[in-house]
Scaffold this motif. Structure first.
Motif, PDB file in Angstrom:
ATOM      1  N   SER A 179      -1.687 -34.580  57.171  1.00  0.00           N
ATOM      2  CA  SER A 179      -3.150 -34.602  57.176  1.00  0.00           C
ATOM      3  C   SER A 179      -3.614 -36.014  57.524  1.00  0.00           C
ATOM      4  CB  SER A 179      -3.687 -34.210  55.806  1.00  0.00           C
ATOM      5  OG  SER A 179      -3.357 -35.207  54.845  1.00  0.00           O
ATOM      6  N   ALA A 180      -4.881 -36.144  57.875  1.00  0.00           N
ATOM      7  CA  ALA A 180      -5.420 -37.462  58.237  1.00  0.00           C
ATOM      8  C   ALA A 180      -5.267 -38.451  57.086  1.00  0.00           C
ATOM      9  CB  ALA A 180      -6.888 -37.326  58.635  1.00  0.00           C
ATOM     10  N   ALA A 181      -5.537 -37.984  55.862  1.00  0.00           N
ATOM     11  CA  ALA A 181      -5.432 -38.872  54.697  1.00  0.00           C
ATOM     12  C   ALA A 181      -3.996 -39.321  54.466  1.00  0.00           C
ATOM     13  CB  ALA A 181      -5.980 -38.174  53.460  1.00  0.00           C
ATOM     14  N   ASP A 182      -3.050 -38.378  54.570  1.00  0.00           N
ATOM     15  CA  ASP A 182      -1.649 -38.726  54.328  1.00  0.00           C
ATOM     16  C   ASP A 182      -1.071 -39.558  55.468  1.00  0.00           C
ATOM     17  OD1 ASP A 182      -1.626 -37.519  51.896  1.00  0.00           O
ATOM     18  OD2 ASP A 182      -0.743 -35.644  52.583  1.00  0.00           O
ATOM     19  N   LEU A 183      -1.544 -39.319  56.684  1.00  0.00           N
ATOM     20  CA  LEU A 183      -1.101 -40.155  57.804  1.00  0.00           C
ATOM     21  C   LEU A 183      -1.571 -41.594  57.605  1.00  0.00           C
ATOM     22  CD1 LEU A 183       0.245 -40.556  60.523  1.00  0.00           C
ATOM     23  CD2 LEU A 183      -1.859 -39.741  61.631  1.00  0.00           C
ATOM     24  N   HIS A 184      -2.789 -41.754  57.108  1.00  0.00           N
ATOM     25  CA  HIS A 184      -3.307 -43.098  56.826  1.00  0.00           C
ATOM     26  C   HIS A 184      -2.470 -43.779  55.748  1.00  0.00           C
ATOM     27  CE1 HIS A 184      -6.103 -46.393  56.437  1.00  0.00           C
ATOM     28  NE2 HIS A 184      -6.308 -46.125  55.170  1.00  0.00           N
ATOM     29  N   LEU A 185      -2.132 -43.040  54.682  1.00  0.00           N
ATOM     30  CA  LEU A 185      -1.280 -43.597  53.633  1.00  0.00           C
ATOM     31  C   LEU A 185       0.089 -43.991  54.173  1.00  0.00           C
ATOM     32  CD1 LEU A 185      -2.075 -41.190  50.640  1.00  0.00           C
ATOM     33  CD2 LEU A 185      -2.797 -43.575  50.892  1.00  0.00           C
ATOM     34  N   THR A 186       0.640 -43.139  55.036  1.00  0.00           N
ATOM     35  CA  THR A 186       1.951 -43.423  55.630  1.00  0.00           C
ATOM     36  C   THR A 186       1.884 -44.670  56.496  1.00  0.00           C
ATOM     37  OG1 THR A 186       2.521 -41.074  55.645  1.00  0.00           O
ATOM     38  CG2 THR A 186       3.782 -42.505  57.102  1.00  0.00           C
ATOM     39  N   ALA A 187       0.834 -44.769  57.295  1.00  0.00           N
ATOM     40  CA  ALA A 187       0.682 -45.928  58.179  1.00  0.00           C
ATOM     41  C   ALA A 187       0.578 -47.220  57.380  1.00  0.00           C
ATOM     42  CB  ALA A 187      -0.554 -45.745  59.069  1.00  0.00           C
ATOM     43  N   LEU A 188      -0.186 -47.197  56.296  1.00  0.00           N
ATOM     44  CA  LEU A 188      -0.318 -48.388  55.456  1.00  0.00           C
ATOM     45  C   LEU A 188       1.007 -48.739  54.790  1.00  0.00           C
ATOM     46  CD1 LEU A 188      -3.769 -47.844  53.703  1.00  0.00           C
ATOM     47  CD2 LEU A 188      -3.216 -49.510  55.474  1.00  0.00           C
ATOM     48  N   THR A 189       1.715 -47.721  54.304  1.00  0.00           N
ATOM     49  CA  THR A 189       3.004 -47.958  53.653  1.00  0.00           C
ATOM     50  C   THR A 189       4.005 -48.565  54.621  1.00  0.00           C
ATOM     51  OG1 THR A 189       2.623 -46.096  52.156  1.00  0.00           O
ATOM     52  CG2 THR A 189       4.892 -46.866  52.394  1.00  0.00           C
ATOM     53  N   VAL A 190       4.074 -48.002  55.819  1.00  0.00           N
ATOM     54  CA  VAL A 190       5.022 -48.486  56.821  1.00  0.00           C
ATOM     55  C   VAL A 190       4.694 -49.906  57.249  1.00  0.00           C
ATOM     56  CG1 VAL A 190       5.761 -48.172  59.213  1.00  0.00           C
ATOM     57  CG2 VAL A 190       5.683 -46.207  57.667  1.00  0.00           C
ATOM     58  N   THR A 191       3.445 -50.173  57.603  1.00  0.00           N
ATOM     59  CA  THR A 191       3.094 -51.501  58.122  1.00  0.00           C
ATOM     60  C   THR A 191       3.195 -52.580  57.047  1.00  0.00           C
ATOM     61  OG1 THR A 191       0.744 -50.939  57.788  1.00  0.00           O
ATOM     62  CG2 THR A 191       1.645 -50.654  59.997  1.00  0.00           C
ATOM     63  N   ALA A 192       2.765 -52.266  55.833  1.00  0.00           N
ATOM     64  CA  ALA A 192       2.885 -53.255  54.756  1.00  0.00           C
ATOM     65  C   ALA A 192       4.347 -53.522  54.430  1.00  0.00           C
ATOM     66  CB  ALA A 192       2.140 -52.774  53.514  1.00  0.00           C
ATOM     67  N   GLY A 193       5.160 -52.465  54.423  1.00  0.00           N
ATOM     68  CA  GLY A 193       6.578 -52.645  54.147  1.00  0.00           C
ATOM     69  C   GLY A 193       7.283 -53.452  55.217  1.00  0.00           C
ATOM     70  N   LEU A 194       6.968 -53.182  56.473  1.00  0.00           N
ATOM     71  CA  LEU A 194       7.585 -53.930  57.565  1.00  0.00           C
ATOM     72  C   LEU A 194       7.116 -55.388  57.570  1.00  0.00           C
ATOM     73  CD1 LEU A 194       7.620 -51.333  60.480  1.00  0.00           C
ATOM     74  CD2 LEU A 194       9.425 -51.931  58.856  1.00  0.00           C
ATOM     75  N   TRP A 195       5.853 -55.607  57.195  1.00  0.00           N
ATOM     76  CA  TRP A 195       5.364 -56.986  57.067  1.00  0.00           C
ATOM     77  C   TRP A 195       6.237 -57.745  56.069  1.00  0.00           C
ATOM     78  CZ3 TRP A 195       0.479 -59.302  58.748  1.00  0.00           C
ATOM     79  CH2 TRP A 195       0.249 -60.573  58.202  1.00  0.00           C
ATOM     80  N   ASP A 196       6.472 -57.144  54.918  1.00  0.00           N
ATOM     81  CA  ASP A 196       7.269 -57.822  53.893  1.00  0.00           C
ATOM     82  C   ASP A 196       8.725 -57.989  54.331  1.00  0.00           C
ATOM     83  OD1 ASP A 196       5.096 -58.099  52.255  1.00  0.00           O
ATOM     84  OD2 ASP A 196       5.511 -56.315  51.062  1.00  0.00           O
ATOM     85  N   LEU A 197       9.249 -56.995  55.045  1.00  0.00           N
ATOM     86  CA  LEU A 197      10.626 -57.111  55.541  1.00  0.00           C
ATOM     87  C   LEU A 197      10.757 -58.277  56.516  1.00  0.00           C
ATOM     88  CD1 LEU A 197      13.521 -55.915  55.816  1.00  0.00           C
ATOM     89  CD2 LEU A 197      12.628 -54.523  57.704  1.00  0.00           C
ATOM     90  N   LEU A 198       9.829 -58.374  57.463  1.00  0.00           N
ATOM     91  CA  LEU A 198       9.873 -59.471  58.437  1.00  0.00           C
ATOM     92  C   LEU A 198       9.627 -60.816  57.767  1.00  0.00           C
ATOM     93  CD1 LEU A 198       8.013 -57.806  61.447  1.00  0.00           C
ATOM     94  CD2 LEU A 198      10.446 -58.366  61.287  1.00  0.00           C
TER      95      LEU A 198
END
Length: 217
Positions: free
Chosen positions: A160-179
């Protein structure tokens, strides 16, 4: 003749607006040098101007204070990085793995191309409250790009749009911290392995999305 009229006149054939733009660019470059090599804590207006080869008064024609310059430096680099991401996505084949690899590689190489960028990511964002706020804004921008890519590449978006937004935030924030951890030198892994891992992670996230939404229903 007023001073404003005089200052608006061309000087050595260069219009006043162009001269102001050059001075602003010099301050941005010096700000990047200070932030990316020495840290912002010791920065002063006088020191920045001296390093840029400008009189102190020229600082205030472009920036209200040091914080304004700090944010302008980060915003400029973020805009450049976003442009690199969009260019990589636009030139890659419209397949999920190929697009993900091109974008991740572009991000890592953009940050690695100038050591100052890696240092800012690794050390400065966590050290300044204004940059902590900017981090949230940049992550929102990256999450929007992630979402747009999912819509472009998948015929049927599995969330859903809401869950896709949550997924996008989780992925980008996690990758930010990884890098951030990688550029800090706290990860013993090479560039190619890092890229391959992140790509695999993105693909796995996309594949698991339908199962995740089913469990949430």
């Amino acid at each position: 003749m007023t001073s404003s009229t005089s200052s608006a006149r061309p000087y050595r054939g260069m219009p006043a607006e162009e001269r102001r733009a050059q001075r602003r660019a010099a301050l941005l470059e010096t700000g990047l040098e200070v932030l990316g090599r020495h840290g912002w804590a010791a920065a002063t207006v006088r020191g920045v101007c001296r390093q840029a080869g400008l009189n102190d008064r020229y600082f205030y024609e472009s920036f209200t204070d040091l914080d304004a310059l700090l944010l302008a430096v980060v915003d400029d680099q973020a805009a450049r990085g976003t442009a690199v991401i969009l260019a990589a996505a636009g030139s890659a084949p419209p397949r999920l793995r190929a697009r993900a690899h091109a974008v991740v590689e572009a991000i890592v190489d953009f940050l690695s191309a100038d050591p100052r960028r890696g240092r800012i990511l690794a050390h400065e964002f966590s050290a300044h409250p204004l940059l902590q706020q900017r981090r949230r804004h940049i992550i929102q921008t990256l999450a929007a790009i992630f979402t747009a890519q999912v819509h472009e590449l998948l015929e049927e978006v599995p969330l859903s749009a809401a869950d896709l937004h949550l997924t996008a935030l989780t992925v980008t924030a996690g990758l930010w911290d990884l890098l951030t951890t990688w550029f800090r030198g706290d990860l013993d892994t090479g560039r190619d392995h890092l890229v391959d891992y992140v790509v695999a992670f993105l693909l796995t996230t996309t594949e698991l999305a339908p199962a995740l939404q089913h469990r949430l229903q």
